[in-house]
Scaffold this active site. Structure first.
Site, short mmCIF file in Angstrom:
data_model
loop_
_atom_site.label_atom_id
_atom_site.label_comp_id
_atom_site.label_asym_id
_atom_site.label_seq_id
_atom_site.Cartn_x
_atom_site.Cartn_y
_atom_site.Cartn_z
N THR A 156 0.86 -1.18 0.00
CA THR A 156 0.00 0.00 0.00
C THR A 156 0.90 1.24 0.00
O THR A 156 1.35 1.67 -1.05
CB THR A 156 -0.97 0.00 1.19
OG1 THR A 156 -0.24 -0.23 2.40
CG2 THR A 156 -2.02 -1.09 1.04
N LYS A 178 4.01 -6.94 3.84
CA LYS A 178 3.75 -5.53 3.57
C LYS A 178 3.52 -4.84 4.91
O LYS A 178 3.06 -5.44 5.89
CB LYS A 178 2.56 -5.33 2.65
CG LYS A 178 1.19 -5.72 3.20
CD LYS A 178 0.51 -4.75 4.15
CE LYS A 178 0.41 -3.36 3.55
NZ LYS A 178 -0.25 -2.43 4.56
N THR A 189 0.88 -3.51 11.92
CA THR A 189 0.07 -3.62 10.72
C THR A 189 0.84 -4.27 9.60
O THR A 189 1.82 -3.74 9.13
CB THR A 189 -0.41 -2.25 10.26
OG1 THR A 189 -1.23 -1.72 11.26
CG2 THR A 189 -1.23 -2.35 8.99
N GLU A 269 6.28 4.88 7.51
CA GLU A 269 5.84 6.11 6.86
C GLU A 269 6.51 7.35 7.45
O GLU A 269 6.39 7.63 8.64
CB GLU A 269 4.32 6.25 7.00
CG GLU A 269 3.53 5.23 6.20
CD GLU A 269 2.05 5.28 6.48
OE1 GLU A 269 1.31 4.65 5.72
OE2 GLU A 269 1.64 5.94 7.45
N ASN A 388 -0.17 11.05 6.84
CA ASN A 388 -1.38 10.51 7.46
C ASN A 388 -2.49 11.53 7.59
O ASN A 388 -3.63 11.16 7.90
CB ASN A 388 -1.03 9.88 8.81
CG ASN A 388 -0.34 8.56 8.65
OD1 ASN A 388 -0.97 7.55 8.38
ND2 ASN A 388 0.99 8.55 8.77
N SER A 393 -7.57 10.92 1.30
CA SER A 393 -7.83 11.79 0.17
C SER A 393 -6.78 11.63 -0.91
O SER A 393 -7.01 11.81 -2.05
CB SER A 393 -7.87 13.25 0.63
OG SER A 393 -6.63 13.63 1.20
#
Length: 393
Positions: A156, A178, A189, A269, A388, A393
């Site tokens: 992702t 992932k 996650t 991230e 984040n 969006s």
């Protein structure tokens, strides 16, 4: 080398339009046996995605034959429609495998198929369902024993593919994963598929997997946020005909999981520092993990590391909130090999410590026992907040 490194497995990854980028977003890993075994570990979040609810039932039925995974949509909090989408996905895989000329068509059933999804929560419409279910035949046709496409199809926000392998004496382990955000225990996650051609039973697989995840993924605490979709799957084919010593197999599996956990940490991230918090001299392993996690989840500490500030006082303040057995006025704290705090007071000058390297090591010595544990985390950065703030969006 990935999930087809061991014998007895085929995989594939294709693009079906779930991602706006046009990149691969649907993957399948098939265990062709001849002696199948499996183990699965799921998220401990009470809020669980439809694929988790389905896969829990599959895992209770016996060793799964295959796992199908999609990125581009978590299929979580999508109601009965979402669960039906998961069921239809499993049924489509079972039907396609049932007519697969390259596999064993003797035992294809939906309740032999694990399902995994990853992506945005709360989305999933008829188009989402059609893109997955309608393309399962194409996915099965793409299966190959030398496949390298599956790892990309489960990503992702990841920036790189994550794979690991191990070669034993006549047997192998292969894995793909992932994960880049919502990295916190239970499991952190991730979607992980691990394969082995070792000849082991379900009980050995389960013990080894739970031990491996407990010492790796459960100690990755990047941002303190727990997912709804975590699933780590171990599939054994028995195709090597070799039954390794259980302790040897468990150690190899633990090493593979540890490698994947480190890769997840490195791709977190927005992170600019990968922080290993090593706790030594704890009264128990549980105490060591609790102390390490208290620092990993402390935003003041994480912000200080982002600013290259070796603020050891924030470490002591964080660990003081735990119930672990230690005297805070006996604790030593080192950053990147420089002991800045000794016996709860200042030691070396902070300007001797260089925090500019991405890899950061924090050592906390409790002097309360003989146990140790390392918790992995990352710093808190502007890029993490920005990424984040606009994820949906």
């Amino acid at each position: 080398m990935t999930v087809t490194f061991p014998k007895g497995f085929r995989s594939a990854g294709i693009a079906v339009g779930l991602k706006s980028t046009g990149k691969p977003d649907l993957a399948l890993v098939v265990n062709d046996g001849p002696a199948r075994a499996a183990a699965v570990v799921f998220t401990s979040n009470r809020a669980q995605a439809n694929p988790i609810l389905w896969s829990r039932k599959v895992a209770q039925n016996g060793p799964a034959r295959a796992v199908v995974l999609n990125s581009g949509g978590a299929n979580c909090f999508t109601g009965d429609f979402g669960y039906e989408t998961t069921r239809l996905t499993a049924e489509a895989v079972a039907t396609a495998l049932g007519s697969d000329p390259n596999g064993d068509a003797s035992d294809s059933a939906a309740d032999d198929i694990l399902v995994c999804s990853t992506g945005l929560i709360g989305t999933g419409d008829q188009s989402f369902r059609d893109k997955i279910v309608g393309n399962i035949p194409q996915l099965v046709q793409a299966l190959a024993a030398d496949d390298t496409t599956a790892p990309a199809a489960i990503l992702t926000t990841d920036s790189v593919e994550k794979t690991a392998s191990h070669e034993g004496d006549g047997w192998r382990i292969g894995a793909m994963a992932k994960g880049a955000g919502m990295l916190a225990p239970g499991l952190a996650t991730m979607l992980v598929v691990i394969t082995t051609d070792a000849h082991i039973d379900n009980e050995v697989a389960d013990r080894a997997l739970r031990g491996a995840t407990g010492g790796s993924f459960d100690r990755l605490d990047s941002d303190g946020c727990m997912s709804t979709n975590d699933q780590v799957t171990l599939l054994a084919s028995g195709a090597s005909g070799v039954t390794p010593d259980e302790e040897e197999f468990a150690a190899a599996l633990a090493a593979v999981c540890d490698s994947l956990a480190a890769q997840l940490q490195a791709d977190a991230e927005g992170a600019s520092h990968d922080i290993d918090i090593e706790v030594m001299g704890a009264a128990s392993v549980a105490d060591a993990v609790e102390v390490g996690r208290s620092v990993a989840r402390n935003n003041l500490f994480k912000a200080a590391i982002f600013g290259n500030d070796p603020n050891w006082g924030r470490v002591l303040a964080a660990i003081g909130t735990t119930e672990a057995a230690f005297d805070p006025y006996q604790v030593d704290v080192s950053f990147n090999g420089v002991r800045l705090c000794h016996a709860g007071g200042p030691d070396r000058p902070v300007d001797e410590c260089d925090l500019t390297p991405r890899k950061t090591h924090v050592l906390i010595e409790l002097y309360a026992g003989e146990h140790t544990a390392t918790v992995r985390t990352n710093d808190l950065t502007h890029d993490y907040v920005h990424e984040n703030s606009a994820y949906s969006s």
